[in-house]
Design an enzyme around this catalytic site. Structure first.
Site, PDB file in Angstrom:
ATOM      1  N   HIS A  39       4.069  -8.054   6.412  1.00 18.95           N
ATOM      2  CA  HIS A  39       5.256  -7.269   6.740  1.00 18.95           C
ATOM      3  C   HIS A  39       6.337  -8.272   7.125  1.00 18.95           C
ATOM      4  O   HIS A  39       6.020  -9.350   7.664  1.00 18.95           O
ATOM      5  CB  HIS A  39       5.051  -6.383   7.975  1.00 18.95           C
ATOM      6  CG  HIS A  39       3.958  -5.369   7.878  1.00 18.95           C
ATOM      7  ND1 HIS A  39       2.662  -5.634   8.213  1.00 18.95           N
ATOM      8  CD2 HIS A  39       4.003  -4.059   7.541  1.00 18.95           C
ATOM      9  CE1 HIS A  39       1.935  -4.540   8.065  1.00 18.95           C
ATOM     10  NE2 HIS A  39       2.712  -3.564   7.662  1.00 18.95           N
TER      11      HIS A  39
ATOM     12  N   ASP B 286       5.940  -9.563  10.604  1.00 17.40           N
ATOM     13  CA  ASP B 286       4.724 -10.345  10.909  1.00 17.40           C
ATOM     14  C   ASP B 286       5.043 -11.831  10.887  1.00 17.40           C
ATOM     15  O   ASP B 286       4.381 -12.628  11.550  1.00 17.40           O
ATOM     16  CB  ASP B 286       3.629 -10.162   9.844  1.00 17.40           C
ATOM     17  CG  ASP B 286       3.160  -8.738   9.714  1.00 17.40           C
ATOM     18  OD1 ASP B 286       3.275  -7.995  10.684  1.00 17.40           O
ATOM     19  OD2 ASP B 286       2.676  -8.390   8.616  1.00 17.40           O
TER      20      ASP B 286
ATOM     21  N   HIS C 184      -8.272   5.049   5.543  1.00 20.97           N
ATOM     22  CA  HIS C 184      -7.341   6.172   5.389  1.00 20.97           C
ATOM     23  C   HIS C 184      -7.994   7.291   4.577  1.00 20.97           C
ATOM     24  O   HIS C 184      -7.726   8.471   4.808  1.00 20.97           O
ATOM     25  CB  HIS C 184      -6.054   5.724   4.701  1.00 20.97           C
ATOM     26  CG  HIS C 184      -5.284   4.705   5.488  1.00 20.97           C
ATOM     27  ND1 HIS C 184      -4.088   4.177   5.069  1.00 20.97           N
ATOM     28  CD2 HIS C 184      -5.546   4.121   6.689  1.00 20.97           C
ATOM     29  CE1 HIS C 184      -3.634   3.312   5.958  1.00 20.97           C
ATOM     30  NE2 HIS C 184      -4.519   3.252   6.946  1.00 20.97           N
TER      31      HIS C 184
HETATM   32  C1  XLS Z   1      -1.632   1.204   8.819  1.00 21.30           C
HETATM   33  C2  XLS Z   1      -1.524   0.623   7.496  1.00 21.30           C
HETATM   34  C3  XLS Z   1      -0.612  -0.575   7.392  1.00 21.30           C
HETATM   35  C4  XLS Z   1      -0.238  -0.828   5.955  1.00 21.30           C
HETATM   36  C5  XLS Z   1       0.909  -1.748   5.774  1.00 21.30           C
HETATM   37  O1  XLS Z   1      -2.432   2.077   9.074  1.00 21.30           O
HETATM   38  O2  XLS Z   1      -2.808   0.351   7.039  1.00 21.30           O
HETATM   39  O3  XLS Z   1      -1.190  -1.693   7.977  1.00 21.30           O
HETATM   40  O4  XLS Z   1      -1.329  -1.336   5.221  1.00 21.30           O
HETATM   41  O5  XLS Z   1       2.045  -1.315   6.420  1.00 21.30           O
HETATM   42 CA    CA Z   2      -3.485  -0.582   5.197  1.00 26.56          CA
HETATM   43 CA    CA Z   3      -5.730   1.379   8.596  1.00 33.74          CA
END
Ligand code: XLS
Ligand code: CA
Ligand code: CA
Length: 438
Positions: free
Chosen positions: A101, A104, A271
């Protein structure tokens, strides 16, 4: 350049019987599986944020690990020390990609113009470190969820001013991604959703997100970005309801707004399970829609209902993942370890153990998935399961030329329906166990 991870050697493949802790047991980069080297099947990436920035802070306690890398946190010296640490880390593990990011890689300043200046400086330094190595950028992204200005969303913000800041961050992050030769650009919509419909116009917000993505595509293409844009679906957390709930939802959104030619999915295992799906389901839905782009390789915890981002150790899951990836002909992106050490695993050595575990888990998954495909029994079963569609009538249905009336007439001719065949799930699961455990 002083060595940062002292006493950590280059990690080598030593075979499954080695007792040496800092060694790969299964990841053998040059081993050929189904005509391709392991390293080509598994383009692993280091996630800058978890590996070089996160130090164990959670909702209940502060950092447990020291990620200062001997520099003062919040300074450009620290940003550079993280670059040094990251490159040493990747080189010792043989990792060829990284993901980042914008925030980061530098401490964010009050003024976005100063943040941009810092980003230019640090990416010059990253480029310097990249030269002479075969390390590349897998994807870049803009963090549009941490800064308080995004508390009401970024692309879904109710304020034009905030929307402009989101646009500015995307523009800059795209420029950096191109500068670093990134293969992809990710949109993860952590704040793109809502807490209550009492204050939210969902249609308005979704149209604004689509417009922002369209502008990103136009700008990206205009500055020479030829890679894929990705949506990374997630159903919730931090928002109660996120618009990119799962792959099917995100694909429908992209098609609705004409973005499907430029975007693919970046599927994260954790996710998928938060959305109530298996990782394999999300990969299959993406693949059959021609949208399997990249993977965030981690795992959740079946007892915890949040995004734990654990390093993957579940070989059954990685086997099913690699089964999908092999069947889909591979990824255009790679395997980003969007995973963090558990809070009590707070040493430099633990960072290496985590990546060794993750890389070995996927290597073993690859080996077993290839064996499942070469074994052929699962494929043969699926093929046979649908074989009735090979008759004349079945062919007409498949080609879309049958009518409801003729099919009804067929059923009426039969009178009572023939007994359906068993799906044999338990038998098929035993085949997976046979292949996996011999
Ligand atoms: C958060 C996400 C994030 C994305 C990138 O849950 O996984 O880290 O991969 O913004
Ligand atoms: Ca992610
Ligand atoms: Ca995650």
């Amino acid at each position: 350049m002083a060595e940062i991870f002292k006493n950590i050697p280059e990690i080598k493949y030593e075979g499954k019987n080695t007792k040496k802790p800092l060694a790969f047991r299964y990841y053998d980069a040059d081993r050929v599986i189904m005509g391709k080297k392991m390293s080509e099947h598994l383009p692993f990436a280091m996630a800058w944020w978890h590996n070089l920035c996160a130090a164990g802070t959670d909702m209940f306690g502060r950092d447990t690990a020291n990620k200062s890398f001997s520099a003062e946190k919040g300074t450009m010296e620290h940003a550079k020390a993280k670059v040094d640490a990251g490159f040493e880390f990747m080189q010792k593990l043989g990792i060829k990609y990284f993901c980042f990011h914008d925030v980061d890689i530098v401490p964010e300043a009050e003024d976005i113009n100063e943040t941009s200046r810092r980003l230019d400086e640090i990416t010059d330094y990253i480029l310097e470190k990249m030269s002479g190595t075969d390390i590349k950028c897998l994807w870049g992204t803009a963090n549009m969820f941490s800064n308080p200005r995004f508390m009401n969303g970024a692309g879904s913000a109710n304020s034009v001013d905030v929307y402009c800041f989101a646009a500015a961050q995307i523009k800059k992050a795209l420029e950096l991604t191109v500068k670093l030769g990134g293969k992809g650009y990710v949109f993860w919509g952590g704040r793109e959703g809502y807490e209550t419909l009492l204050n939210t116009d969902v249609k308005f917000e979704q149209e604004n997100i689509a417009n922002l993505m369209r502008m990103a595509v136009e700008y990206g293409r205009s500055i020479g970005f030829t890679g894929d844009f990705y949506i990374e679906p997630k159903p919730k957390e931090p928002m109660k309801h996120q618009y990119d709930f799962d792959a099917a939802t995100a694909i429908g959104f992209l098609r609705q707004y004409g973005l499907d030619k430029d975007f693919k999915m970046n599927i994260e295992a954790n996710h998928a399970t938060l959305a109530g799906h298996t990782f394999q389901h999300e990969l299959r839905i993406s693949a059959i829609n021609g949208m399997l782009g990249s993977i965030d390789a981690n795992q959740g915890d079946y007892l915890l209902g949040w995004d734990t981002d654990e390093f993957p150790y579940d070989v059954y899951e990685s086997t099913m993942c690699m089964y999908e990836v092999l069947k889909a002909g591979g990824l255009t992106g790679g395997f980003n370890f969007d995973a963090k050490n558990r809070r009590p695993s707070n040493t430099y050595e633990d960072m290496f153990h985590a990546y060794i575990l993750g890389m070995d888990t996927f290597a073993l998954g690859l080996i077993k998935a290839a064996e499942l495909i070469e074994d052929g029994e699962l494929d043969a079963f699926v093929e046979k399961r649908y074989e009735s569609f090979k008759n004349e009538l079945g062919k007409r249905i498949r080609s879309g030329n049958a009518t409801l009336a003729e099919l009804a007439a067929e059923a009426e001719k039969m009178g009572s329906c023939p007994t359906p065949a068993s799906g044999r799930q338990e038998y098929l699961e035993s085949i997976v166990n046979r292949v996996m455990f011999g």
